[in-house]
Design a protein around this motif. Structure first.
Motif, PDB file in Angstrom:
ATOM      1  N   ARG A  80      19.621  47.698  72.093  1.00  0.00           N
ATOM      2  CA  ARG A  80      18.617  48.403  72.532  1.00  0.00           C
ATOM      3  C   ARG A  80      17.350  47.676  71.978  1.00  0.00           C
ATOM      4  NH1 ARG A  80      16.045  52.420  70.698  1.00  0.00           N
ATOM      5  NH2 ARG A  80      17.125  52.433  68.914  1.00  0.00           N
ATOM      6  N   LYS A  81      17.324  47.255  70.969  1.00  0.00           N
ATOM      7  CA  LYS A  81      15.862  46.680  70.293  1.00  0.00           C
ATOM      8  C   LYS A  81      15.696  45.424  71.242  1.00  0.00           C
ATOM      9  CE  LYS A  81      15.982  48.062  65.838  1.00  0.00           C
ATOM     10  NZ  LYS A  81      16.657  48.220  64.402  1.00  0.00           N
ATOM     11  N   LEU A  82      16.791  44.621  71.550  1.00  0.00           N
ATOM     12  CA  LEU A  82      16.769  43.470  72.269  1.00  0.00           C
ATOM     13  C   LEU A  82      16.244  43.530  73.882  1.00  0.00           C
ATOM     14  CD1 LEU A  82      17.556  40.537  71.372  1.00  0.00           C
ATOM     15  CD2 LEU A  82      19.649  40.766  72.600  1.00  0.00           C
TER      16      LEU A  82
ATOM     17  N   MET B 120      11.834  44.346  64.568  1.00  0.00           N
ATOM     18  CA  MET B 120      12.562  43.472  64.236  1.00  0.00           C
ATOM     19  C   MET B 120      12.919  42.220  64.987  1.00  0.00           C
ATOM     20  SD  MET B 120      16.835  44.087  63.917  1.00  0.00           S
ATOM     21  CE  MET B 120      17.028  45.129  62.359  1.00  0.00           C
ATOM     22  N   VAL B 121      13.241  42.251  66.381  1.00  0.00           N
ATOM     23  CA  VAL B 121      13.412  41.260  67.213  1.00  0.00           C
ATOM     24  C   VAL B 121      12.170  40.257  67.273  1.00  0.00           C
ATOM     25  CG1 VAL B 121      14.257  40.547  69.362  1.00  0.00           C
ATOM     26  CG2 VAL B 121      14.961  42.786  68.326  1.00  0.00           C
ATOM     27  N   PRO B 122      11.016  40.674  67.441  1.00  0.00           N
ATOM     28  CA  PRO B 122       9.925  40.011  67.435  1.00  0.00           C
ATOM     29  C   PRO B 122       9.898  38.940  66.383  1.00  0.00           C
ATOM     30  CG  PRO B 122       9.142  42.080  68.257  1.00  0.00           C
ATOM     31  CD  PRO B 122      10.628  42.019  67.723  1.00  0.00           C
TER      32      PRO B 122
ATOM     33  N   ALA C 232       0.589  36.819  68.570  1.00  0.00           N
ATOM     34  CA  ALA C 232       1.355  37.194  69.811  1.00  0.00           C
ATOM     35  C   ALA C 232       2.545  37.839  69.496  1.00  0.00           C
ATOM     36  CB  ALA C 232       1.911  35.828  70.153  1.00  0.00           C
ATOM     37  N   PHE C 233       3.493  37.670  68.530  1.00  0.00           N
ATOM     38  CA  PHE C 233       4.565  38.675  68.170  1.00  0.00           C
ATOM     39  C   PHE C 233       4.216  39.850  67.511  1.00  0.00           C
ATOM     40  CE2 PHE C 233       6.602  34.424  68.388  1.00  0.00           C
ATOM     41  CZ  PHE C 233       7.729  34.832  69.565  1.00  0.00           C
TER      42      PHE C 233
END
Lengths: 236, 274
Positions: free
Chosen positions: A6-8, A201-203, A189-190
């Motif tokens: 989901r995070k992705l 988490m992902v960024p 940016a992230f």
């Protein structure tokens, strides 16, 4: 792991569909821009300082220059780069009444900062070159400056290339503080993607991977350069 | 050609040269011998101001080069020097080693003359009396081509033309030293200073270097040689200086010094080394 999926998906939404990647590319460009230009400025300043420091000192001018260089190195090695950025942007520029973009200030500060470190690296490189090389050049009638530029410094650079590579890698990683003065780098940016997807988490993981990739690419480039410069050695 | 007058050199409190007066004439081959620590190498290195003399003067072609105001680089062009440790430039190939100084200095002089001509032309526009321009009859390309040709000729002379494009690290000590000698020769020096040219060589390579020096001596090159090769000094030198404790104790022909030394110190030294 369903959670991670989901995070992705959330990350991808902002990164791709909402054009977050443009910000990332922009940040990457700025990071490299600051690091590369900073290193170039650093090498120029560092070489000049190192040359002053190894100059024979029985005349007055080299001694004065040496004192100035000592002060400079002490100043820039004695304060964290974040402090230098903040002071440059919020103290020095307003006092001088100059208007520069945050990015330009970052390039200048990182250049001046790495100049202080490169000067010591370069000095050790120059001292690692046998004194006979300088003597041979001078004995042929070449001036100190010319012998330094054509004979000693090229050999010094070859000796210090691994350390100089270290400095470049450190510089790339240090640029992650430029958001303190509002320059847009990878971190900006992230964290933009993170804020917009409410999901960090992902960024931040992606950011770490990009830094690692960058450093690995640079390390291999340095290896190639080193191999080319080593062609004057017997073992190549 | 070189007149040394009361030359002194100290490092801090340590006085290495204690007043040397000697005159070296054109065409002479002067060998300097003496025990280690006697100041021979320091004396030689003072001759082209590699070490700045503490006091005294060195008159080379009528100019006191020990004077700090003199541009020493101009005079060093005419004084070749060969080192014990060869000191070939490690980052340059053999031919680049030989060509570097002639090409760089040639182009430098050319640029200086062009610069001067530019100002003379500018001045001539405004003043009535026209100053003549410096005559320039060479170009960058010609300087480079000449230097390369000369370097190849010198390399051929020592039989190392096939080594022109290799780096010094692949050469033997004898080859390095011979190349160091022709690198000095490429500047067409008026005198060559040899600082123990064979001391760092393996015994079987001493011969080839001494042969080259002997050839130069036969061609009439003025040279000053600090050496431990007594046989060589005796054979090649026209004059031998014996130094001890920062002074020249004996200055004579090789026959006299080696067969009939006057000074007791000379006698003692020769009895040890011969």
């Amino acid at each position: 792991m369903g959670n991670f999926d989901r995070k992705l998906i959330k990350f991808w939404e902002i990164f791709y569909n909402n054009k977050g990647y443009i910000k990332v590319l922009e940040g990457l460009k700025n990071t490299l821009y600051i690091a590369i230009l900073g290193l170039v400025i650093g090498i120029i300043i560092g070489t000049l300082i190192a040359t002053v420091k190894v100059m024979p000192k029985y005349k007055k001018l080299p001694r004065i220059l040496n004192a100035i260089c000592d002060f400079y190195v002490g100043l820039f090695r004695g304060t964290p780069v974040v402090v230098q950025l903040l002071v440059a942007y919020y103290v020095v520029l307003p006092l001088l009444g100059i208007n520069l973009s945050a990015l330009t200030v970052c390039v200048l500060v990182f250049g001046l900062n790495s100049g202080a470190y490169v000067s010591e690296i370069m000095r050790s490189g120059i001292m690692s070159v046998d004194h006979g090389q300088m003597e041979a050049g001078r004995a042929l009638g070449l001036s100190y400056r010319v012998t330094m530029l054509k004979i000693v410094i090229p050999q010094a650079v070859k000796n210090i290339l691994p350390t100089l590579g270290n400095e470049f890698i450190a510089l790339i990683k240090e640029t992650s503080v430029v958001s303190f003065v509002g320059a847009a780098d990878l971190y900006v940016a992230f964290s933009y993607i993170g804020t917009n997807s409410y999901e960090f988490m992902v960024p931040y993981l992606a950011m770490a991977l990009i830094y690692i990739a960058l450093v690995m690419i640079i390390a291999s480039l340095i290896k190639v350069m080193e191999r080319r410069l080593r062609k004057s050695d017997r073992r190549n | 050609m070189i007149d040394v007058i009361n030359l002194k050199k100290s490092y801090g409190d340590l006085e290495v040269l204690k007043g040397i007066t000697v005159s070296i004439k054109e065409g002479e081959k002067v060998a300097i011998i003496g025990p280690s620590g006697s100041g021979k190498s320091t004396f030689l290195r003072c001759l082209n101001c590699m070490e700045d003399p503490t006091s005294g003067s060195i008159i080379f072609e009528g100019v006191d080069i020990a004077d700090m105001r003199v541009d020493i680089n101009l005079y060093r062009r005419h004084m070749g020097m060969v080192f014990q440790q060869f000191n070939l430039f490690n980052n340059k190939t053999v031919i680049e080693n030989i060509m570097l100084a002639p090409v760089y200095l040639g182009i430098h002089d050319l640029n200086v003359m062009k610069f001067k001509n530019f100002f003379i032309k500018f001045r001539n526009i405004f003043s009535k009396e026209k100053k003549p321009l410096y005559e320039i009859n060479t170009t960058r390309e010609k300087i480079k081509a000449d230097a390369r040709e000369n370097a190849m000729r010198l390399l051929k002379r020592i039989g190392l033309e096939d080594k022109a494009d290799v780096y010094p690290s692949t050469l033997s000590g004898g080859q390095k030293q011979r190349i160091a000698i022709i690198r000095a020769l490429a500047m067409n020096p008026k005198v060559i200073l040899f600082d123990e040219p064979t001391s760092a060589l393996d015994p079987e390579m001493v011969g080839e270097v001494l042969d080259l020096i002997r050839q130069l001596a036969d061609e009439g090159m003025t040279m000053v040689i600090v050496t431990h090769e007594m046989g060589f000094a005796r054979e090649v030198a026209t004059r031998v200086l014996f130094m001890d404790d920062g002074r020249i104790l004996e200055d004579n022909t090789p026959e006299e010094i080696f067969s009939n030394p006057q000074n007791p110190r000379t006698r003692e030294f020769l009895s040890k080394v011969l």
